[in-house]
Scaffold this motif. Structure first.
Motif, PDB file in Angstrom:
ATOM      1  N   ASP A  79       3.299  -5.152   0.589  1.00 14.63           N
ATOM      2  CA  ASP A  79       2.922  -6.236   1.490  1.00 14.63           C
ATOM      3  C   ASP A  79       3.090  -5.810   2.950  1.00 14.63           C
ATOM      4  O   ASP A  79       2.293  -6.200   3.814  1.00 14.63           O
ATOM      5  CB  ASP A  79       3.775  -7.479   1.221  1.00 14.63           C
ATOM      6  CG  ASP A  79       3.414  -8.170  -0.087  1.00 14.63           C
ATOM      7  OD1 ASP A  79       2.308  -7.924  -0.597  1.00 14.63           O
ATOM      8  OD2 ASP A  79       4.241  -8.949  -0.594  1.00 14.63           O
ATOM      9  N   TYR A  80       4.104  -5.016   3.237  1.00 16.05           N
ATOM     10  CA  TYR A  80       4.340  -4.557   4.611  1.00 16.05           C
ATOM     11  C   TYR A  80       3.203  -3.664   5.097  1.00 16.05           C
ATOM     12  O   TYR A  80       2.731  -3.805   6.229  1.00 16.05           O
ATOM     13  CB  TYR A  80       5.671  -3.805   4.676  1.00 16.05           C
ATOM     14  CG  TYR A  80       5.923  -3.139   6.002  1.00 16.05           C
ATOM     15  CD1 TYR A  80       6.394  -3.864   7.091  1.00 16.05           C
ATOM     16  CD2 TYR A  80       5.683  -1.768   6.165  1.00 16.05           C
ATOM     17  CE1 TYR A  80       6.610  -3.250   8.317  1.00 16.05           C
ATOM     18  CE2 TYR A  80       5.903  -1.143   7.386  1.00 16.05           C
ATOM     19  CZ  TYR A  80       6.366  -1.894   8.462  1.00 16.05           C
ATOM     20  OH  TYR A  80       6.572  -1.277   9.670  1.00 16.05           O
ATOM     21  N   TYR A  81       2.755  -2.741   4.263  1.00 15.92           N
ATOM     22  CA  TYR A  81       1.734  -1.787   4.686  1.00 15.92           C
ATOM     23  C   TYR A  81       0.317  -2.344   4.592  1.00 15.92           C
ATOM     24  O   TYR A  81      -0.606  -1.792   5.199  1.00 15.92           O
ATOM     25  CB  TYR A  81       1.838  -0.499   3.860  1.00 15.92           C
ATOM     26  CG  TYR A  81       3.069   0.312   4.180  1.00 15.92           C
ATOM     27  CD1 TYR A  81       3.145   1.061   5.339  1.00 15.92           C
ATOM     28  CD2 TYR A  81       4.160   0.308   3.324  1.00 15.92           C
ATOM     29  CE1 TYR A  81       4.283   1.807   5.641  1.00 15.92           C
ATOM     30  CE2 TYR A  81       5.300   1.042   3.608  1.00 15.92           C
ATOM     31  CZ  TYR A  81       5.354   1.786   4.776  1.00 15.92           C
ATOM     32  OH  TYR A  81       6.485   2.506   5.067  1.00 15.92           O
ATOM     33  N   GLY A  82       0.130  -3.404   3.843  1.00 15.37           N
ATOM     34  CA  GLY A  82      -1.190  -4.027   3.759  1.00 15.37           C
ATOM     35  C   GLY A  82      -2.243  -3.073   3.229  1.00 15.37           C
ATOM     36  O   GLY A  82      -2.029  -2.364   2.234  1.00 15.37           O
ATOM     37  N   PRO A  83      -3.408  -3.005   3.880  1.00 10.66           N
ATOM     38  CA  PRO A  83      -4.525  -2.193   3.367  1.00 10.66           C
ATOM     39  C   PRO A  83      -4.289  -0.692   3.430  1.00 10.66           C
ATOM     40  O   PRO A  83      -5.106   0.065   2.915  1.00 10.66           O
ATOM     41  CB  PRO A  83      -5.696  -2.612   4.262  1.00 10.66           C
ATOM     42  CG  PRO A  83      -5.064  -3.117   5.511  1.00 10.66           C
ATOM     43  CD  PRO A  83      -3.793  -3.765   5.079  1.00 10.66           C
ATOM     44  N   ARG A  84      -3.185  -0.256   4.041  1.00 14.42           N
ATOM     45  CA  ARG A  84      -2.902   1.183   4.053  1.00 14.42           C
ATOM     46  C   ARG A  84      -2.447   1.672   2.691  1.00 14.42           C
ATOM     47  O   ARG A  84      -2.420   2.871   2.416  1.00 14.42           O
ATOM     48  CB  ARG A  84      -1.818   1.509   5.098  1.00 14.42           C
ATOM     49  CG  ARG A  84      -2.179   1.183   6.537  1.00 14.42           C
ATOM     50  CD  ARG A  84      -3.415   1.938   6.994  1.00 14.42           C
ATOM     51  NE  ARG A  84      -3.257   3.372   6.892  1.00 14.42           N
ATOM     52  CZ  ARG A  84      -2.812   4.143   7.889  1.00 14.42           C
ATOM     53  NH1 ARG A  84      -2.459   3.591   9.037  1.00 14.42           N
ATOM     54  NH2 ARG A  84      -2.739   5.450   7.738  1.00 14.42           N
ATOM     55  N   VAL A  85      -2.054   0.737   1.821  1.00 11.29           N
ATOM     56  CA  VAL A  85      -1.531   1.096   0.492  1.00 11.29           C
ATOM     57  C   VAL A  85      -2.294   0.325  -0.569  1.00 11.29           C
ATOM     58  O   VAL A  85      -2.583  -0.868  -0.409  1.00 11.29           O
ATOM     59  CB  VAL A  85      -0.022   0.804   0.388  1.00 11.29           C
ATOM     60  CG1 VAL A  85       0.460   0.948  -1.046  1.00 11.29           C
ATOM     61  CG2 VAL A  85       0.776   1.721   1.312  1.00 11.29           C
TER      62      VAL A  85
END
Length: 237
Positions: A79-85
């Motif tokens: 959830d913290y990294y969003g679309p990066r992960v």
């Protein structure tokens, strides 16, 4: 006796050969299902994926205490990294957890009916996991366990879908999907939960719970090493 082989080494060689044949049969025993029509697993959040997206694969058992404990920090990191992960959860029902296969099948049924209810059900299994440990259902018949878990799973879907959840256990496709997940895990050499892969590579401590700071220490350097993300080669999943 074969020349150059002691009796003990011959036994080990035979055991290895039998293990190889068993694994091969597990992977090829149902030719109609392999490869499946789509990639195995449940995608945690639908978003665009490009060449810079970090892919995490989590192999979890809904009745495994370590899987339960590993989920909150993993979810927090994703959830913290969003679309990066991009996170994909593969189900691996371990044979020594008596109700893991039925619970995994319930997740596949709910996913077929309403994909937005899949992870809420997984989290509900984790939250009330003690209900499905071996000892708690020791004196229940298999049919009673299936009915119990089917009713449990309806908590995350509309009441109108209750009969669909129950009848889903009579659908061979839900059984097939659960088997494919198990075979996929075997094909990746996974035999315990939780196990994590990042960008296709198994983490060295993937058989233990990783806390939030641990995930940050894994992902932050990967993002830093990428520099500015490229906009090319974008795919939608």
């Amino acid at each position: 006796m074969m020349a150059g082989l002691t009796s003990s080494s011959l036994v080990l060689a035979l055991l290895w050969a039998l293990s190889f044949l068993a694994a091969h049969r597990a992977l090829t025993g149902n030719a109609q299902s392999l490869p499946p029509s789509k990639f195995d697993g449940f995608v945690y959040a639908e978003h665009r994926v490009d060449s810079g997206t970090i892919v995490i694969e989590a192999f979890l058992d809904p009745v495994c205490p370590d899987s339960r404990d590993s989920w909150p920090p993993l979810k927090q990191a994703v959830d913290y990294y969003g679309p990066r992960v991009w996170l994909v959860v593969h189900l691996l029902p371990l044979p020594y957890h008596d109700n893991a296969y039925v619970a995994s099948r319930a997740l596949n049924i709910v996913n077929m009916l309403n994909t937005s209810a899949t992870f809420p059900l997984l989290e509900l299994f984790f939250k009330e996991q003690v209900k499905f440990y071996n000892a708690q259902t020791l004196n229940m018949s298999k049919a009673s366990v299936v009915s119990y878990i089917a009713n449990f799973a309806t908590q995350v879907v509309a009441n109108s879908l209750k009969s669909a959840v129950v009848s889903g256990f009579e659908n061979t496709q839900t059984d097939l999907k659960t088997r494919v997940s198990f075979k996929y895990s075997a094909s990746r050499g996974v035999f315990g939960t939780p196990t994590f892969f990042v960008n296709g590579f198994s983490l060295s401590d993937s058989d233990s719970t990783i806390d939030y700071d641990g995930w940050r220490s894994i992902i932050d350097p990967l993002i830093a090493a990428q520099g500015d993300p490229l906009s090319a080669n974008v795919h939608s999943y």
